[in-house]
Design an enzyme around this catalytic site. Structure first.
Site, PDB file in Angstrom:
ATOM      1  N   ASP A 193      44.182  47.568  48.943  1.00  0.00           N
ATOM      2  CA  ASP A 193      44.272  46.571  47.876  1.00  0.00           C
ATOM      3  C   ASP A 193      45.657  46.648  47.241  1.00  0.00           C
ATOM      4  OD1 ASP A 193      43.391  45.080  45.255  1.00  0.00           O
ATOM      5  OD2 ASP A 193      41.621  45.040  46.525  1.00  0.00           O
ATOM      6  N   HIS A 253      44.058  44.282  40.215  1.00  0.00           N
ATOM      7  CA  HIS A 253      42.968  44.009  41.145  1.00  0.00           C
ATOM      8  C   HIS A 253      42.452  45.283  41.807  1.00  0.00           C
ATOM      9  CE1 HIS A 253      41.067  42.339  44.837  1.00  0.00           C
ATOM     10  NE2 HIS A 253      40.880  41.234  44.124  1.00  0.00           N
ATOM     11  N   SER A 306      35.810  39.555  45.778  1.00  0.00           N
ATOM     12  CA  SER A 306      36.526  40.826  45.624  1.00  0.00           C
ATOM     13  C   SER A 306      35.715  41.821  44.811  1.00  0.00           C
ATOM     14  CB  SER A 306      37.867  40.599  44.915  1.00  0.00           C
ATOM     15  OG  SER A 306      38.851  40.141  45.805  1.00  0.00           O
TER      16      SER A 306
END
Length: 747
Positions: free
Chosen positions: A137, A186, A522
């Site tokens: 990620d 994220h 996600s």
């Protein structure tokens, strides 16, 4: 868990993309970065005659597979693709990120209890402590000063045991971070969702307050920064897969993928290629399904060796209501910290009535930039349609705010199901039905007034779960004979850790929050990764496919109202929406039976898709010496690989379709009998042979056949769905099926 130690290594980019330039190899114009994929690390590449290719292959031949990337011309790429030992040469793709209480909600939804540890909780101090989750990620290390509060959210000194980064040399003059620290947020959010330690008093500026934890709080994390704010380079993803295999992780979690419109080919898909080798090395790979729903055939990460995750809601709703004159309350959705008074005293106007001279009326009612009259907007709350998707809600808010508006009410039937964060500016989303009521009020009032209330978090919201509107849908664009997505998990309004220096939505006078609430597949993916890590901890001998089967066959299809799970519009969800259903937390720990998908199944799958044996041998790390593609291979045979669900296409009703499956007894009961029940859709006849499976010992494998035939002479007018469930009175093992008269992809 595997013998290979995890270690902290801050490395530069795996790809020596400048090599060919420095040696003068790239002589032709129209350069680009290409990945030269050479298959498994055991593959022979000595026959390559190009000196530069030989050197690069020897340098970058790694643990799981070999290959390299280089900045070369199209002509050179075509030339290299013809060399012996080269599986494929493809342009280095830029993939996308697929951007608490959710775990409690899943726990309460679970109907199956664990016998071996009836008092255990998957948040216990020891469960999962021997598993490692690899996160590909934006990394998962806070880009902040190391203050005690930041470390309190996730004790990185104990939790994080490996970190790598891969710089992008494709982007012109990129800002190179030279660190695995997360500057986006994220990756931090994803990592803490999967394996965050329990943190008391977590909240987003007071919203969603409570204890927060990940799915496998005792698991450890290795992070691989393959993404930046603009996307995730395929070459970095392949490198990270290779490193993760060597590092010995147990689970790989990827909340990213190609956009659905790209319909990326298997031989050019870095995630599918890397995942193939990871699974061959005993690592389960969990990926997000994508955010391009609700259109059909939008699901990505569709390879059968990947566990593909759709997104659903939980029983928490972030409501920011609108109060009209006369104290009429209209339910709104969104996260804002409105400073407006609670009484309806602010002028309210419909954007259509505030269009700028010469502007298009339709654009004005949507609050599109440049369409509104500043004098009519200033000091008012503005009601806007959100039909035109050429501009985002953020663009419209920026426009209204810039013209002096004090608040915005957006009418949007889809996004009302997902709470967007608007910061301190009063903004909320209402349904089209409520929008019509607000417009009626405006048109019938001489001086319409309203206010927008600050957000409150409402728990025990019903119905939940529901499949999120943005969650990508099946069937697979590649073949309709594998059902995708595989499973659904919470992906809407998820509270998890965040980078501590993000001031983009910080209310005035507040410090940046250590948590954030965001939505996407996600967010769904790490929920399943956490469950997979816990299953692996309790069942260390389970293969990746056994873990996948355990998760799929114990899923639930009912919501908190004891009714079928729906999509956001209210219609009943199908396996194209949520695969096997909503993941549960305790059922997968003791699944009773598992469907183990073998290496031969995956090799056959590649044959059925049309790959020749030389390409398959180059891709596969291990292959039986006597393996050959079945005669007359075609996509219809894909239905017969030993998958936990069943999908059949081109069913015209004139002939029956037979599929076979093999299950392994892992319930620990030794001698036991499972009986089959079938949920049969209208127009179909389904027969299971035998309808009883008599096991005599643990780990015994037994097979059965399913015969699908038409119950009428007519062809199916639409895809139909059903299920086959095996139970011995203690365990319930359910497999979804879909039958279609259509075909797609390679068919």
């Amino acid at each position: 868990m595997k013998g290979n130690p995890i270690f902290v290594l801050f490395c530069s980019l795996f790809l020596l993309v400048s090599f060919l330039e420095e040696t003068g190899a790239a002589q032709v114009g129209n350069y680009g970065v290409y990945i030269v994929y050479m298959g498994a690390a055991a593959s022979t590449n000595g026959s390559l005659r190009d000196d530069h290719v030989q050197i690069m292959a020897s340098v970058l031949k790694r643990y799981g597979f070999s290959g390299f990337a280089a900045r070369i011309s199209e002509e050179e790429a075509r030339s290299i693709a013809q060399k012996p030992g080269v599986v494929s040469v493809f342009s280095d793709p830029l993939l996308q990120l697929h951007t608490t209480r959710s775990w409690d909600f899943l726990k309460y939804q679970t109907s199956v209890k664990i016998d071996s540890k009836p008092n255990s909780d998957n948040g216990s101090s020891s469960l999962g402590s021997d598993t490692i989750i690899g996160i590909l990620d934006t990394a998962g290390i806070r880009a902040c000063s190391l203050n005690p509060n930041a470390l309190e959210v996730m004790d990185w000194q104990k939790k994080l045991i490996g970190a790598r980064f891969y710089e992008d040399t494709v982007v012109s003059n990129p800002t190179k971070l030279h660190t695995p620290r997360d500057t986006v947020g994220h990756g931090t959010h994803v990592a803490s969702t999967a394996a965050g330690s329990t943190v008391a008093s977590a909240s987003y500026y007071g919203l969603a307050a409570g204890s927060a934890k990940g799915g496998s709080p005792s698991s450890r994390i290795a992070v691989y920064r393959v993404c930046a704010s603009y996307g995730c380079r395929g070459s970095a993803i392949l490198s990270a897969f290779d490193d993760a295999i060597a590092d010995g992780v147990d689970v790989l979690s990827l909340s990213l993928g190609a956009p659905s419109y790209s319909r990326i080919d298997l031989k050019s898909d870095p995630i599918a290629i890397g995942a193939f080798h990871a699974v061959a090395n005993g690592i389960i790979v969990v990926c997000s399904a994508g955010n391009d729903g609700p259109d059909s055939e939008t699901v990505v990460n569709i390879a059968p060796w990947i566990l593909t995750v759709a997104a659903s809601t939980i029983d928490r709703d972030f409501q920011s209501n609108v109060v009209l004159g006369g104290d009429k309350v209209i339910k709104g959705e969104g996260i804002n910290f409105s400073p407006l008074n609670k009484s309806p005293e602010y002028p309210l106007i419909y954007a259509k009535y505030a269009n700028r001279s010469g502007a298009n009326e339709d654009e004005a009612r949507d609050c599109n930039p440049g369409s509104l009259n500043k004098d009519l907007i200033k000091g008012k709350i503005v009601l806007c349609n959100n039909v035109n998707q050429d501009y985002s809600a953020g663009d419209k808010i920026y426009e209204v705010k810039g013209l002096g508006g004090i608040g915005i009410v957006l009418i949007d039937e889809q996004s009302i199901a997902v709470a967007t964060t608007y910061g301190a500016f009063p903004a909320t989303v209402i349904s089209s039905k409520d929008g019509a009521e607000v417009l009626t009020y405006i048109n019938s009032s001489r001086n319409p007034v309203a206010t927008i209330l600050p957000t409150v978090a409402v728990t025990e919201y019903k119905p939940a779960p529901a499949v999120a509107y943005f969650s990508a849908r099946g069937p697979s664009y590649d073949t309709m004979n594998i059902l995708k997505p595989d499973i659904a998990a919470p992906g809407v309004d998820i509270l998890a850790a965040w980078i501590a220096n993000d001031t983009s939505e910080t209310p005035q006078g507040k410090e940046p929050s250590l948590f954030n609430v965001i939505s996407g597949t996600s967010m769904a993916c790490p929920h399943v990764s956490g469950v997979a890590a816990t299953v692996k901890s309790l069942n260390p001998t389970f293969s990746p496919s056994a873990i996948k089967s355990a998760i799929m066959t114990t899923a639930t299809q009912t919501n908190n109202m004891k009714a079928p799970i729906t999509v956001d519009s209210g219609s009943i969800a199908t396996p194209y929406d949520y695969g096997a259903g909503e993941v549960t937390t305790s059922g997968p720990l003791q699944p009773g039976l598992v469907y183990e998908t073998s290496t031969t199944d995956y090799l056959d799958y590649l044959c059925y898709l049309g790959l020749d044996i030389s390409a398959i041998k180059a891709i596969a790390q291990t292959i039986p010496t006597d393996f050959a593609c079945p005669k007359d291979s075609n996509a219809d045979y894909i239905s017969n690989i030993n998958y936990p669900s069943i999908a059949i296409s081109k069913f015209d009703g004139t002939a029956s379709k037979n599929v076979s499956r093999t299950v392994t007894n892992v319930g620990g009961d030794g001698e036991t009998i499972y009986a089959a029940t079938v949920e049969v859709p209208s127009g179909l006849t389904v027969k299971v042979i035998p309808d009883k499976l008599k096991f005599t010992k643990n780990n015994e494998k037994l097979s059965y056949q399913v015969i699908f035939s038409s119950s009428s002479a007519s062809t199916l007018k639409e895809d139909v769905f059903g299920s086959i469930t095996w139970t011995n009175g203690k365990y319930i093992v359910r497999s979804s099926f879909v039958i279609s008269s259509k075909s797609s992809g390679h068919q």
